[in-house]
Design a protein around this motif. Structure first.
Motif, PDB file in Angstrom:
ATOM      1  N   GLU A   1       6.922 -10.920   9.400  1.00 54.43           N
ATOM      2  CA  GLU A   1       8.129 -11.477   8.809  1.00 54.43           C
ATOM      3  C   GLU A   1       8.832 -10.425   7.947  1.00 54.43           C
ATOM      4  OE1 GLU A   1       7.291 -15.058   6.701  1.00 54.43           O
ATOM      5  OE2 GLU A   1       5.917 -15.821   8.229  1.00 54.43           O
ATOM      6  N   THR A   2      10.005 -10.783   7.477  1.00 56.11           N
ATOM      7  CA  THR A   2      10.738  -9.926   6.549  1.00 56.11           C
ATOM      8  C   THR A   2      10.700 -10.582   5.181  1.00 56.11           C
ATOM      9  OG1 THR A   2      12.213  -9.136   8.298  1.00 56.11           O
ATOM     10  CG2 THR A   2      12.956  -8.843   6.030  1.00 56.11           C
ATOM     11  N   LYS A   3      10.031  -9.907   4.232  1.00 55.58           N
ATOM     12  CA  LYS A   3       9.884 -10.472   2.901  1.00 55.58           C
ATOM     13  C   LYS A   3      10.182  -9.424   1.849  1.00 55.58           C
ATOM     14  CE  LYS A   3       6.487 -14.112   3.816  1.00 55.58           C
ATOM     15  NZ  LYS A   3       5.213 -14.713   3.373  1.00 55.58           N
ATOM     16  N   THR A   4      10.764  -9.845   0.758  1.00 56.56           N
ATOM     17  CA  THR A   4      10.994  -8.929  -0.365  1.00 56.56           C
ATOM     18  C   THR A   4       9.759  -8.924  -1.263  1.00 56.56           C
ATOM     19  OG1 THR A   4      11.975 -10.679  -1.726  1.00 56.56           O
ATOM     20  CG2 THR A   4      13.468  -9.387  -0.332  1.00 56.56           C
ATOM     21  N   ASN A   5       9.595  -7.826  -1.998  1.00 56.52           N
ATOM     22  CA  ASN A   5       8.481  -7.732  -2.931  1.00 56.52           C
ATOM     23  C   ASN A   5       8.947  -7.133  -4.249  1.00 56.52           C
ATOM     24  OD1 ASN A   5       5.826  -7.945  -3.837  1.00 56.52           O
ATOM     25  ND2 ASN A   5       5.333  -5.863  -3.194  1.00 56.52           N
ATOM     26  N   GLY A   6      10.168  -7.465  -4.619  1.00 55.56           N
ATOM     27  CA  GLY A   6      10.695  -6.961  -5.874  1.00 55.56           C
ATOM     28  C   GLY A   6      12.046  -6.298  -5.698  1.00 55.56           C
ATOM     29  N   THR A   7      12.436  -5.481  -6.682  1.00 55.61           N
ATOM     30  CA  THR A   7      13.756  -4.834  -6.706  1.00 55.61           C
ATOM     31  C   THR A   7      13.588  -3.347  -6.994  1.00 55.61           C
ATOM     32  OG1 THR A   7      14.688  -6.879  -7.598  1.00 55.61           O
ATOM     33  CG2 THR A   7      16.047  -4.880  -7.766  1.00 55.61           C
ATOM     34  N   ILE A   8      14.404  -2.523  -6.328  1.00 64.15           N
ATOM     35  CA  ILE A   8      14.418  -1.082  -6.588  1.00 64.15           C
ATOM     36  C   ILE A   8      15.640  -0.767  -7.441  1.00 64.15           C
ATOM     37  CG2 ILE A   8      14.575   1.223  -5.585  1.00 64.15           C
ATOM     38  CD1 ILE A   8      13.309   0.158  -3.067  1.00 64.15           C
ATOM     39  N   TYR A   9      15.414  -0.025  -8.520  1.00 69.66           N
ATOM     40  CA  TYR A   9      16.502   0.374  -9.412  1.00 69.66           C
ATOM     41  C   TYR A   9      16.686   1.884  -9.355  1.00 69.66           C
ATOM     42  CZ  TYR A   9      16.007  -4.273 -11.508  1.00 69.66           C
ATOM     43  OH  TYR A   9      15.943  -5.630 -11.713  1.00 69.66           O
ATOM     44  N   LYS A  10      17.932   2.300  -9.168  1.00 68.09           N
ATOM     45  CA  LYS A  10      18.261   3.725  -9.236  1.00 68.09           C
ATOM     46  C   LYS A  10      18.360   4.169 -10.690  1.00 68.09           C
ATOM     47  CE  LYS A  10      21.930   6.973  -7.956  1.00 68.09           C
ATOM     48  NZ  LYS A  10      23.246   7.127  -7.286  1.00 68.09           N
ATOM     49  N   ASP A  11      18.869   3.298 -11.535  1.00 68.55           N
ATOM     50  CA  ASP A  11      18.982   3.558 -12.976  1.00 68.55           C
ATOM     51  C   ASP A  11      18.363   2.384 -13.723  1.00 68.55           C
ATOM     52  OD1 ASP A  11      20.638   6.068 -13.101  1.00 68.55           O
ATOM     53  OD2 ASP A  11      21.987   4.796 -11.920  1.00 68.55           O
TER      54      ASP A  11
END
Length: 308
Positions: free
Chosen positions: A169-179
């Motif tokens: 499946e396609t699942k998120t596991n959080g957020t990526i921050y550039k700043d």
């Protein structure tokens, strides 16, 4: 007194002996074992014709790890559907004995033949490469004729198969921050390291932080104190000309597992004795706890470039 003790001992021994009662026989060679072996080969190869021939019309299978009160198990049709799907999607699928264990057949005095197996299920999904590697214990219960399987009870690693299910499946596991404000902790660490101020460089670290260096021959974590000692000795030999950020750091804010800052750096060093300059790249990962304090660092670079 001695006679009383002897009488009590004999009475106890007799009571223990009386508890033993044979209710059948166990076999390590039996026609039922051959049927189960044939069943397993048919299941892993998708041979539904053989599966149908080896099972009763009312065949049922149950996952013994399922604790749903409304769970009713699977039918012969479900069994064959599983076998077809597995044969179409798995590579090198095998269900084999788990040494030193081997299957047993049990003939009860009043009841059907049971076969118990203790195996490993292995293979990988040809679509995404997920590897199956899990123990699988099964109980096969035969019909009255002893020639067909009427029930299959199995147990395996449900967490492993849930992970396999998730992998499709396609699942998120959080957020990526550039700043992100927490990146300052890493930038300050390298900025102060460039000046040689080790106390300032590690102000954002927990005093119990663990440090992993890919070049460590033991491939193990060391304490922050030991890491600072190694750096101090290293800086007696080398002058840090500069440490330059390469690209930009990312903050990986995992769901329920804290944050990790991943970053890339260009180093230039000068050997204090020979004047030789060394340039190399470093990839670092800094793990933060819920308070934003660094509790772990992983460093990846080529230490061979600094050999004299």
């Amino acid at each position: 007194m001695k006679k009383l003790f002897l009488f009590t001992f004999l009475l106890s021994f007799g009571a223990v002996s009386a508890q033993k009662h044979a209710n059948g026989k166990i076999f390590d060679k039996h026609p039922a074992l051959d049927i189960v072996d044939e069943f397993t080969k048919a299941y892993t190869s998708g041979d539904t014709t053989t599966l149908k021939a080896l099972t009763t019309e009312g065949f049922k299978m149950y996952n013994m790890m399922n604790n749903d009160p409304d769970y009713t198990g699977g039918t012969r049709r479900n069994l064959m559907g599983q076998a077809i799907w597995l044969s179409n999607n798995m590579v090198n699928l095998k269900i084999e004995n788990r040494p030193p264990a081997y299957p047993d057949a049990m003939e009860f005095k009043d009841g059907p033949v049971y076969v118990y197996t203790y195996e490993m299920m292995t293979g990988f999904d040809k679509n995404n490469g997920f590897k199956i590697n899990t123990p699988r214990n099964s109980t096969f219960i035969f019909d009255e004729s002893g020639k067909k399987i009427n029930r299959l009870l199995f147990s395996d690693n449900t967490a492993h198969f849930q992970k396999y299910s998730d992998s499709r499946e396609t699942k998120t596991n959080g957020t990526i921050y550039k700043d992100h404000p927490v990146i300052a902790k890493v930038r300050l660490a390298f900025a102060y390291l460039e000046t040689g101020d080790l106390d300032k460089a590690f102000e954002g670290y927990n005093e119990d932080a663990r440090i992993y260096d890919i070049n460590d021959p033991d491939q193990s974590f060391i304490s922050l104190a030991a890491h600072k000692e190694k750096l101090a000795a290293f800086m007696d030999m080398y002058e840090i000309v500069y440490i330059q950020e390469s690209g930009y750091p990312d903050v990986l804010d995992y769901e329920g597992d804290g944050k990790v800052i991943i970053s890339w750096w260009d180093f230039m060093l000068r050997h204090k004795k020979t004047g030789k300059e060394v340039k190399f790249k470093s990839h670092n990962q800094h793990w933060l706890d819920d308070e934003g304090v660094i509790w772990r660092e992983d460093a990846y670079y080529n230490a061979a470039l600094m050999q004299e």
